[in-house]
Write a protein that holds these residues in place. Structure first.
Motif, PDB file in Angstrom:
ATOM      1  N   SER A 175      15.207   4.857   7.158  1.00 52.21           N
ATOM      2  CA  SER A 175      14.600   3.753   6.434  1.00 52.21           C
ATOM      3  C   SER A 175      13.089   3.915   6.291  1.00 52.21           C
ATOM      4  O   SER A 175      12.400   2.966   5.949  1.00 52.21           O
ATOM      5  CB  SER A 175      14.919   2.398   7.083  1.00 52.21           C
ATOM      6  OG  SER A 175      14.827   1.370   6.109  1.00 52.21           O
ATOM      7  N   GLY A 216       5.408  -2.625   1.347  1.00 50.18           N
ATOM      8  CA  GLY A 216       6.717  -3.134   0.962  1.00 50.18           C
ATOM      9  C   GLY A 216       6.867  -4.603   1.293  1.00 50.18           C
ATOM     10  O   GLY A 216       7.333  -5.402   0.472  1.00 50.18           O
ATOM     11  N   ALA A 217       6.478  -4.970   2.518  1.00 49.49           N
ATOM     12  CA  ALA A 217       6.649  -6.357   2.940  1.00 49.49           C
ATOM     13  C   ALA A 217       5.842  -7.297   2.042  1.00 49.49           C
ATOM     14  O   ALA A 217       6.319  -8.379   1.684  1.00 49.49           O
ATOM     15  CB  ALA A 217       6.233  -6.515   4.401  1.00 49.49           C
ATOM     16  N   HIS A 219       4.515   4.592  -0.727  1.00 51.44           N
ATOM     17  CA  HIS A 219       4.258   5.432   0.455  1.00 51.44           C
ATOM     18  C   HIS A 219       5.544   5.977   1.067  1.00 51.44           C
ATOM     19  O   HIS A 219       5.478   6.740   2.009  1.00 51.44           O
ATOM     20  CB  HIS A 219       3.431   4.668   1.494  1.00 51.44           C
ATOM     21  CG  HIS A 219       3.955   3.299   1.801  1.00 51.44           C
ATOM     22  ND1 HIS A 219       3.884   2.264   0.909  1.00 51.44           N
ATOM     23  CD2 HIS A 219       4.566   2.804   2.885  1.00 51.44           C
ATOM     24  CE1 HIS A 219       4.429   1.183   1.437  1.00 51.44           C
ATOM     25  NE2 HIS A 219       4.863   1.483   2.637  1.00 51.44           N
ATOM     26  N   LYS A 220       6.677   5.620   0.557  1.00 50.74           N
ATOM     27  CA  LYS A 220       7.913   6.281   0.989  1.00 50.74           C
ATOM     28  C   LYS A 220       8.378   7.208  -0.131  1.00 50.74           C
ATOM     29  O   LYS A 220       8.147   8.402  -0.086  1.00 50.74           O
ATOM     30  CB  LYS A 220       8.989   5.248   1.334  1.00 50.74           C
ATOM     31  CG  LYS A 220       8.659   4.452   2.592  1.00 50.74           C
ATOM     32  CD  LYS A 220       9.719   3.404   2.903  1.00 50.74           C
ATOM     33  CE  LYS A 220       9.323   2.586   4.123  1.00 50.74           C
ATOM     34  NZ  LYS A 220      10.212   1.435   4.329  1.00 50.74           N
ATOM     35  N   ASP A 228      15.528  -4.888  -2.607  1.00 54.96           N
ATOM     36  CA  ASP A 228      14.574  -4.160  -1.773  1.00 54.96           C
ATOM     37  C   ASP A 228      14.699  -2.694  -2.162  1.00 54.96           C
ATOM     38  O   ASP A 228      15.705  -2.045  -1.875  1.00 54.96           O
ATOM     39  CB  ASP A 228      14.948  -4.389  -0.298  1.00 54.96           C
ATOM     40  CG  ASP A 228      14.005  -3.670   0.661  1.00 54.96           C
ATOM     41  OD1 ASP A 228      13.495  -2.600   0.287  1.00 54.96           O
ATOM     42  OD2 ASP A 228      13.793  -4.181   1.769  1.00 54.96           O
TER      43      ASP A 228
HETATM   44  C1  LIG Z   1      10.023   0.192   4.962  1.00 53.10           C
HETATM   45  C2  LIG Z   1      10.890  -0.864   4.481  1.00 53.10           C
HETATM   46  C3  LIG Z   1      10.363  -2.142   4.189  1.00 53.10           C
HETATM   47  C4  LIG Z   1       8.939  -2.555   4.453  1.00 53.10           C
HETATM   48  O1  LIG Z   1       7.959  -1.765   3.879  1.00 53.10           O
HETATM   49  P1  LIG Z   1       6.480  -1.740   4.506  1.00 53.10           P
HETATM   50  O2  LIG Z   1       5.695  -0.922   3.553  1.00 53.10           O
HETATM   51  O3  LIG Z   1       6.611  -1.127   5.863  1.00 53.10           O
HETATM   52  O4  LIG Z   1       5.995  -3.149   4.582  1.00 53.10           O
HETATM   53  C5  LIG Z   1      11.238  -3.077   3.685  1.00 53.10           C
HETATM   54  N1  LIG Z   1      12.537  -2.809   3.508  1.00 53.10           N
HETATM   55  C6  LIG Z   1      13.079  -1.599   3.796  1.00 53.10           C
HETATM   56  C7  LIG Z   1      14.541  -1.357   3.570  1.00 53.10           C
HETATM   57  C8  LIG Z   1      12.265  -0.588   4.300  1.00 53.10           C
HETATM   58  O5  LIG Z   1      12.784   0.601   4.603  1.00 53.10           O
END
Ligand SMILES: *Cc1c(COP(=O)(O)O)cnc(C)c1O
Length: 483
Positions: A75, A136-137, A267-268, A241
């Motif tokens: 994740s 993401g959050a 960033h992912k 998401d």
């Molecule tokens: C990483 C992630 C988030 C949150 O992202 P952040 O950039 O860490 O705030 C939300 N949902 C999923 C499924 C994630 O893998």
């Protein structure tokens, strides 16, 4: 290995990092004379230049990073980040431009924003996009605020948000922070959303369903179109998401599945180094119906005559200073353009292939609670090892001895003792094979020498930490050599 002391511990009074002849012209001290400037900082470490350099170099060499080896945190999409992204982001034309510069002097920067918005809309199948959220959050919160603004304008504010039990913890938090009451939807034996439970709970008081697809088990929600229909039939929104876009890029689009809003973690999926606390970027892409509420400013106009529009009366306002984390946005553009459409498709294909290679290679040695086919990650548990008194924490710590970063642990919550592995597309078969061999060795050790695992790690400077003690009695202050 020798424990590297704290910089405060090597401090000795009177030491300086440099020695220069005294100034024979007025200097900063003269300019500040008479002002309330303090003479020194209490407890400030006093060390020589070589001590500083060696201290931080030694610490840096005890670190683990994606440039060193596989980083299989589920994740989190810890892919290798091509260096060309950094080169592009470091071009002086970009680094020297100022966020307050008049729009007609920074047309290139505005065009970068426009190009990334357009690319993300195309990749996700959505109509409009904001690049402002810093993670993401924050993207989730922004997305929920857009939905709330739209419902309130309709005079139908609603009370609840539905979140599956497999969701990332940020989903319920974001909905809660946006003022909604969170209700949980159960997963079925296959690890996907229980449609009956959804149909039961999806009432006219539900603002949205937040769904991760593929979900945090790595399982694709095959019924996503039906799910969207159930939600839309009651006038709710489907929030997706998109942190797991790595499994989908170029192959299928959330917009086509019925999503009304989703965030993407640049960033992912789009390759900015992360894990050290940022900066990140969590753009939110939406369907036309939510566009009027997007944060200000919006980039408007045509290439060469782009402008920033603040006069949007239905907008939720700003969610971040300026225009988001520009450097991260720029790196995403470099990444997307260097790969092109075919390369983006290949990301998803190889990410899924790599995860399934690991899954099939380890499913004899580690328990798989859900046997549904998975995409870019797989979630094992410590059930087999528990028989010998070995837990997922022991396995994670032993991996460190073998020079590998452990996977995500104890998440998702619906798998007890979870070990969640996401190799990403950037690992070669050789590196995957090495990881698999280490994991099978650890599975063997669990049977033959469980004590060894329970005491791991053995090869590190710092042994197993007392995590409970650290949380209950944190030491937050260092003063004059005393804690
Ligand atoms: C990483 C992630 C988030 C949150 O992202 P952040 O950039 O860490 O705030 C939300 N949902 C999923 C499924 C994630 O893998």
């Amino acid at each position: 290995m020798i424990r590297e002391p704290l910089i405060f511990e090597i401090s000795e009074p009177g030491k300086r990092a440099y020695a220069l002849p005294a100034l024979d012209v007025p200097g900063p001290a003269d300019a500040l004379a008479g002002l309330p400037v303090r003479a020194d900082i209490p407890g400030f470490p006093q060390v020589s230049e070589v001590e500083i350099v060696r201290h931080f170099t030694r610490l840096s060499q005890q670190n683990y990073c994606v440039d060193l080896g596989i980083y299989p945190l589920g994740s989190c999409t810890m892919k290798y980040n091509p260096k060309i992204n950094e080169k592009v982001a470091a071009l002086p034309g970009f680094t020297a431009s100022h966020p307050l510069a008049p729009a007609d002097t920074v047309q290139g920067d505005l065009e970068v924003l426009r190009l990334v918005e357009d690319a993300l809309c195309e990749i996700t199948g959505m109509d409009a996009c904001t690049l402002q959220p810093a993670a993401g959050a924050q993207g989730e919160l922004t997305g929920m605020m857009l939905i709330r603004a739209c419902l309130e304008e309709r005079g139908d504010p609603r009370k609840y948000v539905l979140v599956p039990d497999s969701a990332h913890g940020t989903n319920p938090s974001s909905a809660h922070l946006c003022g909604y009451i969170v209700k949980e939807i159960k997963s079925n034996e296959g690890g996907t959303i229980d449609l009956d439970d959804l149909a039961r709970q999806m009432t006219g008081q539900v603002a949205a369903l937040m769904v991760t697809n593929p979900n945090t088990l790595g399982v694709f929600e095959y019924d996503i179109v039906k799910i969207a229909e159930i939600v839309h039939a009651k006038g709710g929104f489907l929030y997706m998401d998109g942190a797991n876009m790595n499994a989908l890029t170029g192959k299928c689009r959330p917009g086509d599945m019925g999503a009304d809003a989703l965030h993407i973690n640049l960033h992912k999926t789009f390759s900015t180094p992360h894990g050290g606390g940022g900066p990140g970027s969590g753009p939110v892409a939406v369907k036309r119906v939510l566009e009027p509420y997007l944060p200000v400013p919006r980039v408007i106009g045509k290439a060469g005559a782009l402008a920033l529009d603040y006069a949007r009366t239905r907008s939720i306002g700003r969610v971040k200073s300026f225009y988001g984390n520009f450097g991260v946005i720029l790196k995403a553009l470099a990444y997307i353009w260097s790969l092109g459409p075919d390369g983006l498709k290949e990301i998803a294909e190889i990410a899924v292939l790599n995860a399934n290679y690991i899954r099939r290679s380890l499913d004899k040695d580690f328990y798989l609670k859900y046997t549904t086919p998975t995409l870019h990650e797989c979630v094992f548990s410590d059930k087999f090892q528990k028989e010998y008194g070995v837990s997922n924490l022991d396995i994670a710590k032993r991996l460190i001895d073998y020079g590998v970063h452990p996977p995500t642990m104890s998440f998702p919550l619906i798998v007890h003792g979870a070990l969640m592995i996401e190799p990403t597309e950037t690992e070669s078969k050789r590196d995957l094979d090495q990881f698999i061999e280490i994991m099978t060795t650890i599975a063997r050790e669990a049977k033959t020498d469980p004590e060894l695992l329970r005491a791991a790690p053995h090869a590190t400077v710092v042994r197993r930490l007392d995590e409970t003690g650290a949380a209950r009695h944190p030491i937050l202050k260092w003063e004059n050599g005393k804690t």
